[in-house]
Design a protein around this motif. Structure first.
Motif, PDB file in Angstrom:
ATOM      1  N   ALA A  15     -22.347   1.085  -1.077  1.00  0.00           N
ATOM      2  CA  ALA A  15     -22.965   1.749  -2.366  1.00  0.00           C
ATOM      3  C   ALA A  15     -21.676   1.682  -3.428  1.00  0.00           C
ATOM      4  O   ALA A  15     -21.977   1.970  -4.738  1.00  0.00           O
ATOM      5  CB  ALA A  15     -23.079   3.095  -2.275  1.00  0.00           C
ATOM      6  N   GLY A  16     -20.780   1.092  -2.999  1.00  0.00           N
ATOM      7  CA  GLY A  16     -19.558   1.057  -4.139  1.00  0.00           C
ATOM      8  C   GLY A  16     -18.387   1.948  -3.990  1.00  0.00           C
ATOM      9  O   GLY A  16     -18.801   3.166  -3.979  1.00  0.00           O
ATOM     10  N   VAL A 105     -10.051   3.867  -1.226  1.00  0.00           N
ATOM     11  CA  VAL A 105     -11.108   2.765  -0.996  1.00  0.00           C
ATOM     12  C   VAL A 105     -10.133   1.322  -1.451  1.00  0.00           C
ATOM     13  O   VAL A 105      -9.555   1.332  -2.300  1.00  0.00           O
ATOM     14  CB  VAL A 105     -12.215   2.964  -2.406  1.00  0.00           C
ATOM     15  N   GLU A 106     -10.481   0.474  -0.708  1.00  0.00           N
ATOM     16  CA  GLU A 106     -10.186  -0.738  -0.846  1.00  0.00           C
ATOM     17  C   GLU A 106     -11.284  -1.882  -0.987  1.00  0.00           C
ATOM     18  O   GLU A 106     -12.166  -1.583  -0.334  1.00  0.00           O
ATOM     19  CB  GLU A 106      -9.382  -1.414   0.564  1.00  0.00           C
ATOM     20  N   THR A 107     -10.932  -2.684  -1.997  1.00  0.00           N
ATOM     21  CA  THR A 107     -11.880  -3.921  -2.202  1.00  0.00           C
ATOM     22  C   THR A 107     -11.431  -5.174  -1.702  1.00  0.00           C
ATOM     23  O   THR A 107     -10.470  -5.615  -1.704  1.00  0.00           O
ATOM     24  CB  THR A 107     -12.341  -3.947  -3.562  1.00  0.00           C
ATOM     25  N   HIS A 108     -12.250  -5.636  -0.684  1.00  0.00           N
ATOM     26  CA  HIS A 108     -11.967  -7.183  -0.238  1.00  0.00           C
ATOM     27  C   HIS A 108     -13.442  -7.944  -0.380  1.00  0.00           C
ATOM     28  O   HIS A 108     -14.451  -7.897   0.008  1.00  0.00           O
ATOM     29  CB  HIS A 108     -11.772  -6.947   1.324  1.00  0.00           C
ATOM     30  N   ASP A 110     -16.468  -8.657  -2.176  1.00  0.00           N
ATOM     31  CA  ASP A 110     -17.676  -7.852  -2.166  1.00  0.00           C
ATOM     32  C   ASP A 110     -17.937  -6.686  -1.389  1.00  0.00           C
ATOM     33  O   ASP A 110     -18.731  -5.851  -1.546  1.00  0.00           O
ATOM     34  CB  ASP A 110     -19.108  -8.658  -1.960  1.00  0.00           C
ATOM     35  N   ILE A 111     -16.809  -6.498  -0.592  1.00  0.00           N
ATOM     36  CA  ILE A 111     -17.067  -5.409   0.321  1.00  0.00           C
ATOM     37  C   ILE A 111     -15.882  -4.285  -0.050  1.00  0.00           C
ATOM     38  O   ILE A 111     -14.783  -4.526   0.013  1.00  0.00           O
ATOM     39  CB  ILE A 111     -16.476  -5.785   1.995  1.00  0.00           C
TER      40      ILE A 111
END
Length: 152
Positions: A15-16, A105-108, A110-111
């Motif tokens: 969901a972001g 929150v970590e972004t890798h 598109d995840i």
């Protein structure tokens, strides 16, 4: 066995991560509408929503039991999309001398990954580690994800 401990769990959030962080930072009082079987109320006790030093009272159900926690926002990091809450009163104080719950929150690619961390100090060695609370956090994260995926 030691009295101090740390538990972590990481879940993928489709969901972001910004949605997740913003919900806990700015509108935690909306969480009972999203996950009513987990959290029944979040009330602002003092301060302003989403600011360090603000105090929230949470009414929630853990392991089938209704509970209450009063927590202060200890820190917020916009870059890491993290919030840390420190327990100051509530049912957990019957078992734990100290308790903090945080997420980031970590972004890798598109995840987005949400990592929950529970830091605690038990009153004595007879107290079990708060594994049910870690499960509570995972369920809450999945409920938030489901709610936001339906809304999109």
């Amino acid at each position: 066995m030691g009295l101090k401990g740390k538990l972590t769990a990481q879940i993928e959030l489709r969901a972001g991560g910004d949605v997740f962080h913003d919900l806990f930072r700015y509108t935690p009082h909306q969480i009972p509408n999203i996950s009513p079987t987990t959290i029944q109320a979040c009330d602002l006790h003092e301060g302003e929503w989403g600011t360090v030093g603000s105090v929230y009272t949470w009414k929630y159900t853990n392991d089938g039991k209704p509970q209450v926690a009063k927590e202060v926002i200890e820190s917020i990091d916009e870059e890491k999309r993290s919030v840390t809450f420190k327990l100051i009163e509530g049912d957990l104080k019957e078992l734990l001398k100290a308790f903090k719950v945080s997420f980031h929150v970590e972004t890798h690619g598109d995840i987005d990954l949400v990592t929950w961390t529970l830091e605690y100090e038990k009153l004595n060695n007879d107290v079990e580690d708060p594994l049910t609370l870690l499960g509570f956090c995972i369920k809450l994260g999945k409920d938030i994800e489901s709610h936001h995926l339906k809304a999109v």
